[in-house]
Design a protein around this motif. Sequence first.
Motif, PDB file in Angstrom:
ATOM      1  N   ASN A  96      27.320  29.392 108.256  1.00  0.00           N
ATOM      2  CA  ASN A  96      26.007  29.858 107.843  1.00  0.00           C
ATOM      3  C   ASN A  96      25.539  30.954 108.781  1.00  0.00           C
ATOM      4  OD1 ASN A  96      23.588  30.026 106.552  1.00  0.00           O
ATOM      5  ND2 ASN A  96      23.151  27.839 106.633  1.00  0.00           N
ATOM      6  N   THR A  97      25.537  32.195 108.264  1.00  0.00           N
ATOM      7  CA  THR A  97      25.164  33.349 109.079  1.00  0.00           C
ATOM      8  C   THR A  97      24.144  34.214 108.354  1.00  0.00           C
ATOM      9  OG1 THR A  97      26.959  34.674 108.155  1.00  0.00           O
ATOM     10  CG2 THR A  97      27.449  33.426 110.144  1.00  0.00           C
ATOM     11  N   LYS A  98      23.465  35.043 109.124  1.00  0.00           N
ATOM     12  CA  LYS A  98      22.505  35.978 108.542  1.00  0.00           C
ATOM     13  C   LYS A  98      22.475  37.231 109.395  1.00  0.00           C
ATOM     14  CE  LYS A  98      17.895  36.189 106.502  1.00  0.00           C
ATOM     15  NZ  LYS A  98      18.426  36.473 105.153  1.00  0.00           N
ATOM     16  N   TYR A  99      22.291  38.400 108.746  1.00  0.00           N
ATOM     17  CA  TYR A  99      22.353  39.677 109.430  1.00  0.00           C
ATOM     18  C   TYR A  99      21.119  40.521 109.142  1.00  0.00           C
ATOM     19  CZ  TYR A  99      27.297  38.536 109.924  1.00  0.00           C
ATOM     20  OH  TYR A  99      28.481  37.914 110.233  1.00  0.00           O
ATOM     21  N   ALA A 100      20.780  41.357 110.107  1.00  0.00           N
ATOM     22  CA  ALA A 100      19.774  42.375 109.851  1.00  0.00           C
ATOM     23  C   ALA A 100      20.344  43.387 108.874  1.00  0.00           C
ATOM     24  CB  ALA A 100      19.392  43.065 111.158  1.00  0.00           C
ATOM     25  N   ASP A 101      19.476  43.991 108.085  1.00  0.00           N
ATOM     26  CA  ASP A 101      19.932  44.944 107.080  1.00  0.00           C
ATOM     27  C   ASP A 101      20.717  46.099 107.702  1.00  0.00           C
ATOM     28  OD1 ASP A 101      16.993  44.663 104.900  1.00  0.00           O
ATOM     29  OD2 ASP A 101      18.814  43.442 105.078  1.00  0.00           O
ATOM     30  N   PHE A 102      20.338  46.514 108.904  1.00  0.00           N
ATOM     31  CA  PHE A 102      20.953  47.701 109.482  1.00  0.00           C
ATOM     32  C   PHE A 102      22.378  47.470 109.975  1.00  0.00           C
ATOM     33  CE2 PHE A 102      20.256  46.105 113.687  1.00  0.00           C
ATOM     34  CZ  PHE A 102      18.986  45.534 113.703  1.00  0.00           C
ATOM     35  N   VAL A 103      22.850  46.212 110.007  1.00  0.00           N
ATOM     36  CA  VAL A 103      24.232  45.946 110.397  1.00  0.00           C
ATOM     37  C   VAL A 103      25.036  45.258 109.295  1.00  0.00           C
ATOM     38  CG1 VAL A 103      23.625  45.827 112.834  1.00  0.00           C
ATOM     39  CG2 VAL A 103      23.786  43.707 111.487  1.00  0.00           C
ATOM     40  N   GLN A 104      24.375  44.960 108.201  1.00  0.00           N
ATOM     41  CA  GLN A 104      25.054  44.250 107.115  1.00  0.00           C
ATOM     42  C   GLN A 104      26.304  45.012 106.673  1.00  0.00           C
ATOM     43  OE1 GLN A 104      23.561  41.300 105.739  1.00  0.00           O
ATOM     44  NE2 GLN A 104      25.535  41.020 104.753  1.00  0.00           N
TER      45      GLN A 104
END
Length: 114
Positions: free
Chosen positions: A56-64
Amino acid sequence: VQLVESGGGVVQPGGSLRLSCAASGFAFSSYTMSWYRQAPGKERELVAFIFRTAGNTKYADFVQGRFIISRDNAKNTLYLQMNSLKPEDTAVYYCKATNIIAYWGQGTQVTVSS
């Protein structure tokens, strides 16, 4: 408690780096782990986080699509694979461990420049 980041350095645009964060002194597998960064003159911002269970991970839009966060609970280590680096990715990168309380590492410098 210690969080020690490593793997930073100078890289050309389009290049890759892999950051590591070695944890000790607490129950690493029980903590949500995250990477933050802070560029000169800017506020610290969240890059990515990973829950206790590594799926389960989540990223900022600028590094997606460019960065991948992962963890090895057996080695008490957090990673950040950074690909297609841009000059605007230049910052000090910090790891953070969060449960009831939070711990921070001292940071590692990443510079993207030609």
